[in-house]
Scaffold this motif. Sequence first.
Motif, PDB file in Angstrom:
ATOM      1  N   ARG A  19       0.832  -1.199   0.000  1.00  0.00           N
ATOM      2  CA  ARG A  19       0.000   0.000   0.000  1.00  0.00           C
ATOM      3  C   ARG A  19       0.869   1.251   0.000  1.00  0.00           C
ATOM      4  O   ARG A  19       0.636   2.193  -0.781  1.00  0.00           O
ATOM      5  CB  ARG A  19      -0.915  -0.014   1.235  1.00  0.00           C
ATOM      6  CG  ARG A  19      -1.776   1.234   1.373  1.00  0.00           C
ATOM      7  CD  ARG A  19      -2.649   1.174   2.608  1.00  0.00           C
ATOM      8  NE  ARG A  19      -1.903   1.080   3.857  1.00  0.00           N
ATOM      9  CZ  ARG A  19      -1.248   2.089   4.440  1.00  0.00           C
ATOM     10  NH1 ARG A  19      -1.209   3.288   3.869  1.00  0.00           N
ATOM     11  NH2 ARG A  19      -0.624   1.918   5.593  1.00  0.00           N
ATOM     12  N   ILE A  24      -0.916   4.787  -1.338  1.00  0.00           N
ATOM     13  CA  ILE A  24      -2.351   4.727  -1.086  1.00  0.00           C
ATOM     14  C   ILE A  24      -2.552   4.759   0.435  1.00  0.00           C
ATOM     15  O   ILE A  24      -1.893   4.028   1.168  1.00  0.00           O
ATOM     16  CB  ILE A  24      -2.957   3.432  -1.673  1.00  0.00           C
ATOM     17  CG1 ILE A  24      -2.777   3.386  -3.194  1.00  0.00           C
ATOM     18  CG2 ILE A  24      -4.437   3.312  -1.312  1.00  0.00           C
ATOM     19  CD1 ILE A  24      -3.193   2.059  -3.808  1.00  0.00           C
ATOM     20  N   GLU A  28      -8.120   5.152   1.521  1.00  0.00           N
ATOM     21  CA  GLU A  28      -8.288   4.944   0.082  1.00  0.00           C
ATOM     22  C   GLU A  28      -8.331   3.458  -0.243  1.00  0.00           C
ATOM     23  O   GLU A  28      -9.159   3.013  -1.042  1.00  0.00           O
ATOM     24  CB  GLU A  28      -7.172   5.634  -0.701  1.00  0.00           C
ATOM     25  CG  GLU A  28      -7.246   5.460  -2.202  1.00  0.00           C
ATOM     26  CD  GLU A  28      -8.441   6.135  -2.856  1.00  0.00           C
ATOM     27  OE1 GLU A  28      -8.649   5.906  -4.061  1.00  0.00           O
ATOM     28  OE2 GLU A  28      -9.178   6.881  -2.187  1.00  0.00           O
ATOM     29  N   ARG A  31     -11.683   2.150   0.710  1.00  0.00           N
ATOM     30  CA  ARG A  31     -12.705   2.558  -0.266  1.00  0.00           C
ATOM     31  C   ARG A  31     -12.629   1.709  -1.518  1.00  0.00           C
ATOM     32  O   ARG A  31     -13.636   1.246  -2.046  1.00  0.00           O
ATOM     33  CB  ARG A  31     -12.546   4.032  -0.622  1.00  0.00           C
ATOM     34  CG  ARG A  31     -13.673   4.588  -1.496  1.00  0.00           C
ATOM     35  CD  ARG A  31     -13.393   5.985  -1.998  1.00  0.00           C
ATOM     36  NE  ARG A  31     -12.266   6.040  -2.913  1.00  0.00           N
ATOM     37  CZ  ARG A  31     -12.291   5.597  -4.192  1.00  0.00           C
ATOM     38  NH1 ARG A  31     -13.380   5.075  -4.689  1.00  0.00           N
ATOM     39  NH2 ARG A  31     -11.218   5.689  -4.949  1.00  0.00           N
ATOM     40  N   LEU A  32     -11.402   1.456  -2.001  1.00  0.00           N
ATOM     41  CA  LEU A  32     -11.213   0.682  -3.227  1.00  0.00           C
ATOM     42  C   LEU A  32     -11.655  -0.774  -3.099  1.00  0.00           C
ATOM     43  O   LEU A  32     -12.013  -1.395  -4.094  1.00  0.00           O
ATOM     44  CB  LEU A  32      -9.742   0.728  -3.658  1.00  0.00           C
ATOM     45  CG  LEU A  32      -9.227   2.068  -4.166  1.00  0.00           C
ATOM     46  CD1 LEU A  32      -7.706   2.038  -4.316  1.00  0.00           C
ATOM     47  CD2 LEU A  32      -9.899   2.426  -5.485  1.00  0.00           C
ATOM     48  N   CYS A  33     -11.614  -1.298  -1.886  1.00  0.00           N
ATOM     49  CA  CYS A  33     -11.988  -2.712  -1.726  1.00  0.00           C
ATOM     50  C   CYS A  33     -13.269  -2.900  -0.914  1.00  0.00           C
ATOM     51  O   CYS A  33     -13.573  -4.015  -0.486  1.00  0.00           O
ATOM     52  CB  CYS A  33     -10.834  -3.531  -1.161  1.00  0.00           C
ATOM     53  SG  CYS A  33     -10.303  -3.105   0.482  1.00  0.00           S
ATOM     54  N   ALA A  61      -7.605  -4.227  -5.352  1.00  0.00           N
ATOM     55  CA  ALA A  61      -7.493  -2.780  -5.131  1.00  0.00           C
ATOM     56  C   ALA A  61      -6.052  -2.306  -5.317  1.00  0.00           C
ATOM     57  O   ALA A  61      -5.819  -1.192  -5.801  1.00  0.00           O
ATOM     58  CB  ALA A  61      -7.993  -2.418  -3.733  1.00  0.00           C
ATOM     59  N   GLU A  63      -4.054  -3.721  -7.347  1.00  0.00           N
ATOM     60  CA  GLU A  63      -3.736  -4.097  -8.729  1.00  0.00           C
ATOM     61  C   GLU A  63      -2.575  -5.084  -8.791  1.00  0.00           C
ATOM     62  O   GLU A  63      -1.625  -4.923  -9.555  1.00  0.00           O
ATOM     63  CB  GLU A  63      -3.465  -2.865  -9.588  1.00  0.00           C
ATOM     64  CG  GLU A  63      -4.671  -1.953  -9.668  1.00  0.00           C
ATOM     65  CD  GLU A  63      -4.411  -0.691 -10.472  1.00  0.00           C
ATOM     66  OE1 GLU A  63      -3.239  -0.261 -10.592  1.00  0.00           O
ATOM     67  OE2 GLU A  63      -5.400  -0.135 -10.988  1.00  0.00           O
TER      68      GLU A  63
END
Length: 72
Positions: A19, A24, A28, A31-33, A61, A63
């Motif tokens: 992360r 990130i 964040e 939120r992404l996951c 999230a 990537e």
Amino acid sequence: MLTKQELSIKIGNRIKQLRKEKNISQAELGRLCGRDKQHIELIENHKVSANTYTLYTIANALEIELAELFKF
């Protein structure tokens, strides 16, 4: 063989490392996951063990492939 606690620590540390490499925040990533910041914080600080689906969503999230979370 790792204990459950040792594995939780290694995975939490790995998530934190990946992360931060991607710049990130915990909020964040949450939120992404589909999780909240506190859940990510608990995983990274070894307070809870993430289930398989949560690890999968975190990997997506970030990537990365799920297997990357286990490269420690």
